[in-house]
Design a protein around this motif. Structure first.
Motif, PDB file in Angstrom:
ATOM      1  N   UNK A 330       0.829  -1.206   0.000  1.00 60.46           N
ATOM      2  CA  UNK A 330       0.000   0.000   0.000  1.00 60.46           C
ATOM      3  C   UNK A 330       0.863   1.255   0.000  1.00 60.46           C
ATOM      4  N   UNK A 331       1.944   1.240   0.767  1.00 59.89           N
ATOM      5  CA  UNK A 331       2.838   2.396   0.822  1.00 59.89           C
ATOM      6  C   UNK A 331       3.455   2.683  -0.545  1.00 59.89           C
ATOM      7  N   UNK A 332       3.930   1.624  -1.206  1.00 64.17           N
ATOM      8  CA  UNK A 332       4.544   1.829  -2.524  1.00 64.17           C
ATOM      9  C   UNK A 332       3.502   2.154  -3.585  1.00 64.17           C
ATOM     10  N   UNK A 333       2.274   1.655  -3.422  1.00 63.90           N
ATOM     11  CA  UNK A 333       1.206   1.996  -4.363  1.00 63.90           C
ATOM     12  C   UNK A 333       0.923   3.491  -4.310  1.00 63.90           C
ATOM     13  N   UNK A 334       0.845   4.049  -3.108  1.00 68.19           N
ATOM     14  CA  UNK A 334       0.542   5.476  -2.969  1.00 68.19           C
ATOM     15  C   UNK A 334       1.700   6.350  -3.415  1.00 68.19           C
ATOM     16  N   UNK A 335       2.912   5.794  -3.407  1.00 73.26           N
ATOM     17  CA  UNK A 335       4.085   6.543  -3.863  1.00 73.26           C
ATOM     18  C   UNK A 335       4.357   6.342  -5.346  1.00 73.26           C
ATOM     19  N   UNK A 336       3.534   5.523  -6.025  1.00 71.52           N
ATOM     20  CA  UNK A 336       3.742   5.266  -7.447  1.00 71.52           C
ATOM     21  C   UNK A 336       4.960   4.424  -7.733  1.00 71.52           C
ATOM     22  N   UNK A 337       5.326   3.533  -6.815  1.00 69.97           N
ATOM     23  CA  UNK A 337       6.556   2.752  -6.958  1.00 69.97           C
ATOM     24  C   UNK A 337       6.318   1.257  -7.117  1.00 69.97           C
ATOM     25  N   UNK A 338       5.130   0.856  -7.501  1.00 68.91           N
ATOM     26  CA  UNK A 338       4.866  -0.560  -7.719  1.00 68.91           C
ATOM     27  C   UNK A 338       5.523  -1.036  -9.005  1.00 68.91           C
ATOM     28  N   UNK A 339       5.944  -2.299  -9.014  1.00 63.20           N
ATOM     29  CA  UNK A 339       6.453  -2.913 -10.223  1.00 63.20           C
ATOM     30  C   UNK A 339       5.297  -3.578 -10.980  1.00 63.20           C
ATOM     31  N   UNK A 340       5.495  -3.780 -12.272  1.00 62.24           N
ATOM     32  CA  UNK A 340       4.418  -4.308 -13.106  1.00 62.24           C
ATOM     33  C   UNK A 340       3.895  -5.645 -12.602  1.00 62.24           C
ATOM     34  N   UNK A 341       4.792  -6.561 -12.267  1.00 65.34           N
ATOM     35  CA  UNK A 341       4.352  -7.902 -11.885  1.00 65.34           C
ATOM     36  C   UNK A 341       3.529  -7.885 -10.607  1.00 65.34           C
ATOM     37  N   UNK A 342       3.658  -6.823  -9.804  1.00 63.83           N
ATOM     38  CA  UNK A 342       2.894  -6.742  -8.563  1.00 63.83           C
ATOM     39  C   UNK A 342       1.439  -6.341  -8.815  1.00 63.83           C
ATOM     40  N   UNK A 343       1.125  -5.928 -10.023  1.00 62.03           N
ATOM     41  CA  UNK A 343      -0.238  -5.544 -10.376  1.00 62.03           C
ATOM     42  C   UNK A 343      -0.921  -6.596 -11.237  1.00 62.03           C
ATOM     43  N   UNK A 344      -0.264  -7.721 -11.442  1.00 62.35           N
ATOM     44  CA  UNK A 344      -0.798  -8.755 -12.322  1.00 62.35           C
ATOM     45  C   UNK A 344      -1.014 -10.058 -11.567  1.00 62.35           C
ATOM     46  N   UNK A 345      -1.941 -10.869 -12.094  1.00 64.32           N
ATOM     47  CA  UNK A 345      -2.161 -12.198 -11.544  1.00 64.32           C
ATOM     48  C   UNK A 345      -3.251 -12.207 -10.478  1.00 64.32           C
ATOM     49  N   UNK A 346      -3.351 -13.342  -9.810  1.00 65.84           N
ATOM     50  CA  UNK A 346      -4.359 -13.509  -8.772  1.00 65.84           C
ATOM     51  C   UNK A 346      -5.702 -13.917  -9.345  1.00 65.84           C
ATOM     52  N   UNK A 347      -6.501 -14.597  -8.534  1.00 67.63           N
ATOM     53  CA  UNK A 347      -7.833 -15.026  -8.958  1.00 67.63           C
ATOM     54  C   UNK A 347      -8.925 -14.277  -8.224  1.00 67.63           C
ATOM     55  N   UNK A 348      -8.541 -13.435  -7.256  1.00 69.85           N
ATOM     56  CA  UNK A 348      -9.531 -12.881  -6.347  1.00 69.85           C
ATOM     57  C   UNK A 348      -9.047 -11.525  -5.836  1.00 69.85           C
ATOM     58  N   UNK A 349     -10.001 -10.638  -5.504  1.00 70.11           N
ATOM     59  CA  UNK A 349      -9.674  -9.339  -4.921  1.00 70.11           C
ATOM     60  C   UNK A 349     -10.481  -9.118  -3.652  1.00 70.11           C
ATOM     61  N   UNK A 350      -9.981  -8.230  -2.801  1.00 78.09           N
ATOM     62  CA  UNK A 350     -10.705  -7.778  -1.611  1.00 78.09           C
ATOM     63  C   UNK A 350     -10.750  -6.260  -1.632  1.00 78.09           C
ATOM     64  N   UNK A 351     -11.964  -5.715  -1.499  1.00 81.31           N
ATOM     65  CA  UNK A 351     -12.157  -4.265  -1.415  1.00 81.31           C
ATOM     66  C   UNK A 351     -12.841  -3.967  -0.090  1.00 81.31           C
ATOM     67  N   UNK A 352     -12.148  -3.295   0.808  1.00 78.90           N
ATOM     68  CA  UNK A 352     -12.646  -3.057   2.161  1.00 78.90           C
ATOM     69  C   UNK A 352     -12.926  -1.564   2.359  1.00 78.90           C
ATOM     70  N   UNK A 353     -14.199  -1.220   2.544  1.00 76.75           N
ATOM     71  CA  UNK A 353     -14.595   0.157   2.838  1.00 76.75           C
ATOM     72  C   UNK A 353     -15.108   0.288   4.266  1.00 76.75           C
ATOM     73  N   UNK A 354     -14.796  -0.704   5.097  1.00 77.73           N
ATOM     74  CA  UNK A 354     -15.270  -0.678   6.468  1.00 77.73           C
ATOM     75  C   UNK A 354     -14.813   0.545   7.235  1.00 77.73           C
ATOM     76  N   UNK A 355     -13.596   1.032   6.949  1.00 78.97           N
ATOM     77  CA  UNK A 355     -13.077   2.193   7.676  1.00 78.97           C
ATOM     78  C   UNK A 355     -13.879   3.457   7.402  1.00 78.97           C
ATOM     79  N   UNK A 356     -14.707   3.437   6.332  1.00 85.74           N
ATOM     80  CA  UNK A 356     -15.553   4.597   6.013  1.00 85.74           C
ATOM     81  C   UNK A 356     -16.959   4.462   6.604  1.00 85.74           C
TER      82      UNK A 356
END
Length: 430
Positions: A330-356
């Motif tokens: 999350x820290x590197x995502x907000x700083x724009x420092x993610x690598x390409x392979x870190x944004x690819x793959x996976x079969x599932x996602x989690x979106x949590x808006x509980x803090x709102x």
């Protein structure tokens, strides 16, 4: 014959990118797989390798220049060819000199044609982002900026033409932007009071157009495609999380780092994917691709949009390891420092808006993944325990599933497994 290399689509939905660094130089001999350049988008910095062998005949784009996907960036000469082969190669490919994109108006283009040479992708650790300074006497309109620096400047209201770069050769780098408060960059100019009467309010408020960033364009394109081409269906459950909250408090008293409710959710999602392997799959067009481990994308809100870095092997990680890995991504995502392979793959996602504090919501699938769990806030509600009315803490979750891969019965089975694990949270520690 000489080959024209075009700017590839480094990430899904990207319509422009910048040459951050040329690794290969004119006259250099290249074998297939040798690195050609570091290319930067608004989401990541990646290395590109050539798919053809030969000699670098000409580099068509300067470092720091941002151009459209599909535009030519280099010419690679075949054995025995010289400079005189470059012009005919560009003409044969229908390639003109690439047009640099101005920082205020990033252009969009369709992906390159099949005849273009698209280099292979190799992940690379993110490096310092730099922006090429304009040549002496150049106008402000010709200022060239890399996508990440332009995005940050645009979001903070910073005029790049007014900056003096501290990078190599006077380039503007990210730290030059970080030292400027957004409020100071956008402070209004004071004006003298006017004796004119105030304007009559319009019957309807006039809107202010805001240019789309590359990230917002990508989000709009991909999610529209998902919602219109993927058959979504939804399964909702209400989870009792009193035991989870009590266990979390105990863990945080002794753990080397604090864990969150979302860390427990990720472990329960991973466990349910292992319990119900039929749900751990994605659509492949003419096949279904099934997985054994649990690679889960985590939705992270960033300035101007949303990124979904993928956490690998969640089923085999400890709860504390999950917490550390999510925080780092999350820290590197907000700083724009993610690598390409870190944004690819996976079969599932989690979106949590509980803090709102949201009570309930449904999420849109992130193709090609076949499931996404929308997690709402945990709130105290009336509950019935063995016929007795009581107060319990309840968290509502909604599974969005791709019906091409997951049938209703499988989705229900997966949700049952998830609820069982989230309501018996000690399973996250095993």
């Amino acid at each position: 014959m000489a080959s024209v290399v075009r700017m590839p689509a480094a990430l899904a939905g990207v319509t422009e990118a910048a040459i951050q660094t040329w690794i290969a130089k004119p006259g250099q001999q290249l074998a297939v797989g040798d690195l050609l350049a570091e290319i930067e988008t608004e989401k990541a910095v990646v290395e590109y390798a050539t798919e053809v062998a030969g000699t670098v005949g000409r580099l068509l784009v300067d470092e720091g220049d941002s151009i459209e996907v599909g535009a030519p960036i280099a010419v690679i000469l075949a054995a025995g060819e010289g400079e005189d082969a470059i012009g005919p190669a560009l003409t044969a490919a229908g390639a003109a000199a690439p047009e640099r994109l101005e920082p205020a108006e990033p252009a969009a283009a369709e992906p390159a044609s099949a005849e273009a040479v698209a280099p292979a992708v190799v992940a690379t650790p993110p490096t310092e982002v730099s922006v090429a300074s304009p040549p002496s006497g150049a106008s402000a309109a010709r200022l060239v900026a890399s996508p990440i620096v332009r995005r940050l400047a645009r979001e903070r209201g910073i005029d790049l033409a007014a900056l003096t770069g501290t990078g190599p050769g006077g380039r503007i780098v990210r730290r030059d932007l970080d030292g400027i408060p957004a409020a100071a960059a956008t402070a209004p100019v004071a004006t003298a009071p006017s004796s004119a009467p105030p304007p009559t309010p319009a019957t309807a408020a006039a809107g202010t157009p805001e240019k789309l960033t590359g990230m917002r364009k990508a989000i709009a394109r991909r999610l529209t495609e998902s919602k219109t081409t993927v058959p979504h269906f939804y399964v909702t459950a209400h989870c009792r999380v009193d035991r989870l909250l009590a266990l979390r408090a105990q863990v945080n008293e002794a753990a080397p780092r604090k864990v969150s409710v979302n860390d427990f959710v990720l472990k329960a999602v991973a466990g349910a994917l292992v319990d119900v392997p039929a749900a751990n799959a994605i659509w492949g067009g003419d096949h279904i691709l099934r997985f054994t481990g649990a690679d889960i994308a985590v939705a992270v809100a960033v300035e101007g949009g949303l990124l979904t870095p993928v956490l690998r092997g969640v089923d085999s990680l400890s709860l504390v390891d999950v917490s550390a890995a999510v925080a780092e991504l999350a820290e590197r995502a907000r700083a724009g420092r993610l690598q390409q392979h870190e944004l690819e793959g996976g079969s599932f996602s989690v979106s949590n808006l509980g803090m709102y504090g949201v009570d309930d919501f449904s999420a849109i699938l992130n193709p090609p993944q076949s499931g996404i769990l929308a997690v709402s806030a945990a709130k105290q509600q009336p509950v019935v325990d063995d016929g007795v009315l009581a107060v319990g803490t309840v968290m509502t979750v909604t599974l969005s599933a791709d019906h091409r891969v997951i049938d209703g019965a499988v989705a229900a089975e997966w949700m049952t497994a998830f609820v069982r694990r989230i309501e018996n949270p000690v399973s996250a520690l095993l």
